[in-house]
Motif scaffolding. Structure first.
Motif, short mmCIF file in Angstrom:
data_model
loop_
_atom_site.label_atom_id
_atom_site.label_comp_id
_atom_site.label_asym_id
_atom_site.label_seq_id
_atom_site.Cartn_x
_atom_site.Cartn_y
_atom_site.Cartn_z
N VAL A 229 6.36 5.35 -4.71
CA VAL A 229 5.22 4.60 -5.78
C VAL A 229 5.79 3.11 -4.98
N GLU A 230 7.37 2.38 -5.74
CA GLU A 230 7.80 1.72 -5.67
C GLU A 230 7.65 0.95 -4.15
N GLY A 231 7.30 2.18 -3.31
CA GLY A 231 8.24 1.26 -1.86
C GLY A 231 6.52 1.59 -0.81
N ARG A 232 5.06 1.26 -1.73
CA ARG A 232 4.13 1.93 -0.95
C ARG A 232 2.76 1.35 -2.04
N GLY A 233 3.22 -0.21 -2.56
CA GLY A 233 2.38 -0.98 -3.00
C GLY A 233 1.23 -1.41 -2.28
N GLU A 234 1.42 -1.65 -0.66
CA GLU A 234 0.84 -2.30 0.31
C GLU A 234 -0.73 -1.05 0.69
N LEU A 235 -0.37 0.07 0.40
CA LEU A 235 -0.84 0.53 0.41
C LEU A 235 -1.79 1.98 -0.20
N PHE A 236 -1.20 0.91 -1.57
CA PHE A 236 -2.63 1.66 -3.10
C PHE A 236 -3.05 0.27 -2.78
N ASP A 237 -2.67 -1.03 -2.92
CA ASP A 237 -3.71 -1.86 -2.79
C ASP A 237 -4.55 -1.80 -1.85
N ALA B 184 -6.64 8.86 5.19
CA ALA B 184 -5.09 8.55 4.22
C ALA B 184 -3.57 9.30 5.16
N PRO B 185 -2.44 8.49 4.80
CA PRO B 185 -1.48 9.31 6.02
C PRO B 185 -0.88 10.41 4.80
N GLU B 186 -0.11 11.10 6.05
CA GLU B 186 -0.09 12.41 5.35
C GLU B 186 0.73 12.63 4.11
N ALA B 187 1.68 11.21 4.61
CA ALA B 187 2.75 11.76 3.08
C ALA B 187 1.73 10.66 1.64
N LEU B 188 0.78 10.28 1.42
CA LEU B 188 -0.32 10.55 0.46
C LEU B 188 -0.60 11.67 -0.14
N HIS B 189 -1.20 12.40 0.80
CA HIS B 189 -1.76 13.41 1.05
C HIS B 189 -0.31 14.48 -0.06
N SER C 255 8.79 16.75 1.53
CA SER C 255 7.58 16.37 2.91
C SER C 255 6.95 15.36 2.73
N GLY C 256 6.94 14.98 2.37
CA GLY C 256 5.81 13.33 2.26
C GLY C 256 6.96 12.01 1.90
N ALA C 257 8.62 12.14 2.03
CA ALA C 257 9.61 11.06 1.68
C ALA C 257 8.81 10.47 3.00
N VAL C 258 8.69 9.15 3.16
CA VAL C 258 8.80 8.12 4.21
C VAL C 258 10.24 8.05 4.90
N ARG C 259 10.22 8.34 6.33
CA ARG C 259 10.97 8.03 7.13
C ARG C 259 11.60 7.25 8.34
N LEU C 260 12.24 6.33 8.44
CA LEU C 260 13.20 5.82 9.42
C LEU C 260 13.72 6.35 10.31
N VAL C 261 13.41 6.93 11.26
CA VAL C 261 13.82 7.32 12.93
C VAL C 261 14.93 6.04 13.44
N ILE C 262 16.14 6.02 14.04
CA ILE C 262 16.24 4.95 15.39
C ILE C 262 17.15 6.52 15.63
N GLY D 32 8.12 -2.16 9.08
CA GLY D 32 8.20 -2.19 7.97
C GLY D 32 6.92 -2.20 7.47
N ARG D 33 6.08 -2.56 8.09
CA ARG D 33 4.79 -2.52 7.41
C ARG D 33 3.60 -1.12 7.72
N LEU D 34 3.81 -0.70 8.95
CA LEU D 34 3.69 0.83 9.27
C LEU D 34 4.55 1.81 7.49
N LEU D 35 6.16 1.60 7.54
CA LEU D 35 6.99 2.53 6.17
C LEU D 35 6.15 1.92 4.83
N ARG D 36 5.97 0.92 4.60
CA ARG D 36 4.95 0.20 3.43
C ARG D 36 3.94 1.02 3.38
#
Length: 385
Positions: free
Chosen positions: A84-92, A171-176, A219-226, A272-276
């Motif tokens: 939730v803390e990292g997804r403020g833009e999504l909830f907005d 909605a993104p799968e993570a929010l489901h 399962s819903g943890a948001v990830r950045l894979v480089i 970063g925008r996608l992750l948020r």
């Protein structure tokens, strides 16, 4: 209403309810389309409001840790609050789209009746208006969670997808996953209190619901894979296959490498925008320089996302063949990257075998979920992990 037509009764008896759930998803989406909206309602869909609800529920089960619930509650808390803390833009954005409604608030399979002329839904939450004012997807997730509790998680997932389609909600799968986890944890809290009141069977249900919540949060943890590596090591192939396998956004390296001071970071800004917004991302670039890797880690950290670092590698002779070089060419310095800085944080993916083998290794590294605690039970109708 006939007890034999309760959705819970039909599920427990093994009856096919696919058609009923499809009609129910359409009914719920239509109900939400005409539901009350407004500033007071929308306020309950903010990140701050959801954090508050998580905090309240976590506080109310604290005394049940290690007595009814397991030590996994600490991980549940960490993952839930981090998301939730990292997804403020999504909830907005959800609030801005009018997704927050005065809904049902307590959509249990026991209160849904599947009749010949369509479903009937009873017993909405009445004792607290704010708890009924939620994101429509959150409202629908209550029933998805309850179907999983009854041992039919695939039906729960199908219902939620049908609802999202009828509600035109991409909605993104993570929010489901997050909303199902939240609903499971709320019901785990209720089961804890039933146990405290003398219902001995409620302890099993509380731990089962805790398992469901933790599984969905993981399962819903948001990830950045480089995904990196020198030319010819297969990084672009692995990155593309991995993004397809895990349903992640794919960003290529255009613009990442520029001047010696670190170059353009536009791709990382985009990531970063996608992750948020709740989307996990695979980034394909050489990642030869530690400065670029640090920038990626900062992007993940700022978005409260996990970072997974993968370095592709292959024997020199294979890399040279992939690049069309001859054995007499000055290959190793070119193919293995003389300027490639040490990368101890990365998991090495050997691409010298088949694509399927490299993808399997990359997928395992990109989704490193530990097994759930052994004493959190399986539902007897659920398949094993």
């Amino acid at each position: 209403m006939p007890d034999s037509r309760r959705l819970a009764t039909l599920v427990r008896s093994g009856s096919s309810v696919h058609g009923e759930l499809h009609r129910l998803a359409r009914l719920l989406a239509a109900f939400h389309a005409r539901a009350l909206r407004g500033p007071e309602v929308s306020a309950q869909g903010s990140a701050a409001a959801l954090l508050g609800r998580w905090a309240d529920n976590l506080a109310q089960v604290y005394r049940f840790r290690s007595r009814v619930l397991t030590e996994a509650t600490a991980e549940t808390e960490r993952l839930a609050l981090r998301f939730v803390e990292g997804r403020g833009e999504l909830f907005d954005s959800r609030v801005g789209q009018g997704r927050v409604v005065d809904g049902h608030g307590d959509l249990l399979a026991e209160d849904v009746f599947c009749l010949d002329d369509g479903p009937r839904v009873l017993d909405c939450l009445e004792f607290d208006d704010d708890l009924r004012r939620v994101d429509g997807l959150d409202d629908a997730s209550f029933l998805a969670m309850d179907l999983e509790r009854l041992g039919v998680p695939l039906l729960g997932d199908a219902f939620l997808r049908s609802y999202a389609a009828f509600a035109n909600d991409p909605a993104p799968e993570a929010l489901h996953h997050h909303y199902v986890a939240y609903r499971a944890f709320v019901r785990a809290k209720v089961a804890c209190h039933r146990y405290a009141q003398g219902d001995g069977d409620a302890a099993f249900e509380a731990r089962l619901l805790e398992r469901i919540a933790l599984d969905h949060l993981r399962s819903g943890a948001v990830r950045l894979v480089i995904v990196g590596g020198p030319p010819g090591t297969g990084k672009t192939t692995v990155a593309g296959l991995l993004a397809d396998r895990l349903g992640m956004a794919l960003i290529a390296d255009g613009g990442l490498y520029g001047p010696a001071d670190g170059g353009s970071v536009d791709p990382l800004d985009h990531a970063g925008r996608l992750l948020r917004m709740g989307e996990s991302v695979v980034m394909d670039a050489p990642w030869a320089r530690e400065a670029h890797r640090r920038a990626a880690r900062r992007t993940a950290d700022a978005s409260r996302a996990d970072i997974i670092e993968l370095r592709c590698a292959a024997p020199d002779d294979l890399v040279m063949r992939r690049l069309g070089l001859r054995p007499t060419d000055d290959g190793p310095a070119v193919t293995q990257g003389a300027a490639f800085q040490p990368w101890p944080e990365a998991t090495t993916i050997d691409t010298s075998r088949t694509r399927e083998d490299a993808l399997a290794r990359a997928a395992a590294a990109a989704d490193p979920r530990p097994p759930l605690p052994e004493w959190i039970p399986h539902h007897p109708l659920m398949p094993p992990d």
